[in-house]
Design an enzyme around this catalytic site. Structure first.
Site, PDB file in Angstrom:
ATOM      1  N   ASP A  53      18.283  95.438-140.449  1.00 40.08           N
ATOM      2  CA  ASP A  53      17.606  96.646-140.906  1.00 40.08           C
ATOM      3  C   ASP A  53      18.075  96.898-142.328  1.00 40.08           C
ATOM      4  O   ASP A  53      19.280  97.022-142.582  1.00 40.08           O
ATOM      5  CB  ASP A  53      17.980  97.816-139.991  1.00 40.08           C
ATOM      6  CG  ASP A  53      17.257  99.119-140.352  1.00 40.08           C
ATOM      7  OD1 ASP A  53      16.894  99.295-141.528  1.00 40.08           O
ATOM      8  OD2 ASP A  53      17.058  99.949-139.460  1.00 40.08           O
ATOM      9  N   ASN A  80      12.163  89.937-148.702  1.00 36.90           N
ATOM     10  CA  ASN A  80      10.744  90.211-148.485  1.00 36.90           C
ATOM     11  C   ASN A  80      10.493  91.580-147.862  1.00 36.90           C
ATOM     12  O   ASN A  80       9.449  92.192-148.108  1.00 36.90           O
ATOM     13  CB  ASN A  80      10.153  89.120-147.577  1.00 36.90           C
ATOM     14  CG  ASN A  80       8.816  89.514-146.999  1.00 36.90           C
ATOM     15  OD1 ASN A  80       7.798  89.573-147.704  1.00 36.90           O
ATOM     16  ND2 ASN A  80       8.782  89.805-145.700  1.00 36.90           N
ATOM     17  N   LYS A 113      23.955  91.121-152.249  1.00 41.98           N
ATOM     18  CA  LYS A 113      25.422  91.122-152.342  1.00 41.98           C
ATOM     19  C   LYS A 113      26.059  90.390-151.165  1.00 41.98           C
ATOM     20  O   LYS A 113      27.077  89.709-151.324  1.00 41.98           O
ATOM     21  CB  LYS A 113      25.939  92.562-152.379  1.00 41.98           C
ATOM     22  CG  LYS A 113      25.903  93.226-153.742  1.00 41.98           C
ATOM     23  CD  LYS A 113      26.654  94.555-153.721  1.00 41.98           C
ATOM     24  CE  LYS A 113      28.129  94.354-153.485  1.00 41.98           C
ATOM     25  NZ  LYS A 113      28.881  95.641-153.477  1.00 41.98           N
ATOM     26  N   SER A 131       8.239  90.919-155.360  1.00 42.33           N
ATOM     27  CA  SER A 131       7.799  92.096-156.106  1.00 42.33           C
ATOM     28  C   SER A 131       6.342  92.331-155.739  1.00 42.33           C
ATOM     29  O   SER A 131       5.986  92.361-154.566  1.00 42.33           O
ATOM     30  CB  SER A 131       7.996  91.880-157.610  1.00 42.33           C
ATOM     31  OG  SER A 131       7.519  92.971-158.352  1.00 42.33           O
ATOM     32  N   TYR A 145       6.354 103.841-154.655  1.00 41.94           N
ATOM     33  CA  TYR A 145       6.249 102.396-154.435  1.00 41.94           C
ATOM     34  C   TYR A 145       6.407 101.624-155.739  1.00 41.94           C
ATOM     35  O   TYR A 145       7.205 100.678-155.827  1.00 41.94           O
ATOM     36  CB  TYR A 145       4.908 102.056-153.785  1.00 41.94           C
ATOM     37  CG  TYR A 145       4.681 100.569-153.642  1.00 41.94           C
ATOM     38  CD1 TYR A 145       5.420  99.825-152.725  1.00 41.94           C
ATOM     39  CD2 TYR A 145       3.734  99.901-154.417  1.00 41.94           C
ATOM     40  CE1 TYR A 145       5.237  98.454-152.585  1.00 41.94           C
ATOM     41  CE2 TYR A 145       3.537  98.536-154.289  1.00 41.94           C
ATOM     42  CZ  TYR A 145       4.290  97.814-153.378  1.00 41.94           C
ATOM     43  OH  TYR A 145       4.109  96.459-153.248  1.00 41.94           O
ATOM     44  N   LYS A 149       9.180  98.772-157.097  1.00 35.48           N
ATOM     45  CA  LYS A 149       8.847  97.403-157.496  1.00 35.48           C
ATOM     46  C   LYS A 149       9.156  97.145-158.974  1.00 35.48           C
ATOM     47  O   LYS A 149       9.549  96.028-159.339  1.00 35.48           O
ATOM     48  CB  LYS A 149       7.367  97.107-157.183  1.00 35.48           C
ATOM     49  CG  LYS A 149       7.081  96.994-155.692  1.00 35.48           C
ATOM     50  CD  LYS A 149       7.968  95.943-155.018  1.00 35.48           C
ATOM     51  CE  LYS A 149       7.636  95.752-153.546  1.00 35.48           C
ATOM     52  NZ  LYS A 149       8.511  94.744-152.895  1.00 35.48           N
TER      53      LYS A 149
END
Length: 269
Positions: A53, A80, A113, A131, A145, A149
Site C-alpha cells: 500500500d 506505477n 528509497k 508519469s 493530479y 505528476k
C-alpha cells in the site's frame, strides 16, 4: 534471471507490464493493496504477488524484503501505482489532498528509497516512474493530479543526476489516454453542489475528456514502452506511450502558453 518489482499490478498498466516481463523470462514481484486481486498472476511461474500500500510504510518495506528473499535481487522498480483526483480545489478536504500526494508522490519516493540501498550495493538498477501527458500539460480541475505528476517529472529528473554515477538508471514513461479503469476506481472526483461557480468548468471538463478519450491506447502499449525503457542502454530519460502523447507533448514544446492553453480551451467547448 532479472527481477522487476511493480506497484499497482492488479490491473491496467501494472498488470500488463507484469505479464509482459514474465513472458520475457523475468521474475516479477507484483504488488498491490489486495493480493487476492492478483490470483491469476500468482498462478504464473516466477511471479510473487504480495501486498504493498503506497500509504503504508511498513507494507512497502515488507514487500521489498519479501521480493529480495524470494528472488535474490531487484533489478528494476516500476512505480506505477496511483490515481487521479479531479475537481475544484475548494471541494477537496485536507485529507483528500494529502491522500493524492501521499499516494502519487510520497509513496513513490518511499518505494524508491526502499530499493535504493539494494541497487546501490549492486551498482546497477533501473527505476521507471509512470508519469503522464499530465506531467507536462494540464486539464481543467486537475490541480491535484497534475500537481503530483509534475512532481514525478521533477523528482525523476533530479534523481537521474544523483543515481547515474552509481549505475542506476531513471526513466520516465508518459502515457496518453489509456484504456484502463482510471475513470473508475482510480478516479477521485470531488464536487460540492454549493460551488455553482465551477459547474460550467466541470461540464467543459466532461466534454474535453470525452474527446480526448475517444481512441485510447491499450495498457499493453505502455507495457511495450516500459520494456523498451528498461532495456535502453543510453542516458535517455523520457519515453512517451501512445500517439496522442506524441502529438500533444510535441505541441506543448512548440507552442507558447497562450497558444497551447487556448487550444485546450477550444476543446472544452
Amino acid at each position: 534471471m532479472n527481477t522487476i518489482l511493480i506497484t499497482g499490478a492488479s490491473s491496467g498498466i501494472g498488470k500488463a507490464t507484469a505479464l509482459r516481463f514474465q513472458s520475457e523470462g523475468w521474475n516479477v514481484i507484483a504488488t498491490m493493496r489486495d493480493p487476492a486481486a492478483g490470483a491469476d498472476l500468482a498462478a504464473l511461474d516466477n511471479v510473487l504477488v504480495t501486498r504493498l500500500d503506497m500509504t503504508d510504510s511498513a507494507s512497502i518495506a515488507a514487500a521489498v524484503a519479501e521480493g529480495i528473499a524470494r528472488f535474490g535481487r531487484i533489478d528494476t522498480l516500476l512505480n506505477n501505482a496511483g490515481y487521479g483526483a479531479y475537481g475544484p480545489l475548494e471541494a477537496f478536504s485536507a485529507d483528500r489532498i494529502r491522500r493524492q500526494f501521499d499516494t502519487n508522490v510520497i509513496g513513490l519516493l518511499e518505494v524508491t528509497k526502499a530499493v535504493l540501498s539494494h541497487m546501490r550495493a549492486n551498482r546497477a538498477g533501473t527505476i521507471v516512474n509512470i508519469s503522464s501527458i499530465g506531467g507536462q500539460i494540464t486539464f481543467p480541475l486537475g490541480t491535484l493530479y497534475h500537481g503530483t505528476k509534475f512532481a514525478v517529472e521533477g523528482l525523476s529528473e533530479a534523481l537521474h543526476y544523483e543515481l547515474e554515477p552509481l549505475g542506476i538508471h531513471v526513466r520516465i514513461v508518459e502515457p496518453g489516454m489509456i484504456k484502463t479503469d482510471f475513470g473508475g476506481r482510480s478516479f477521485d472526483f470531488a464536487m460540492d453542489e454549493r460551488l455553482t461557480d465551477y459547474t460550467s468548468t466541470a461540464q467543459a471538463m466532461g466534454r474535453l475528456f470525452g474527446k480526448m478519450a475517444a481512441n485510447p491506447s491499450a495498457p499493453e502499449v505502455v507495457a511495450d514502452v516500459i520494456w523498451t525503457a528498461v532495456n535502453d542502454t543510453s542516458s535517455r530519460l523520457r519515453f512517451r506511450a501512445g500517439s496522442d502523447a506524441e502529438t500533444l507533448l510535441d505541441r506543448r514544446k512548440q507552442e507558447d502558453d497562450e497558444s497551447f492553453l487556448g487550444s485546450i480551451k477550444a476543446l472544452m467547448r
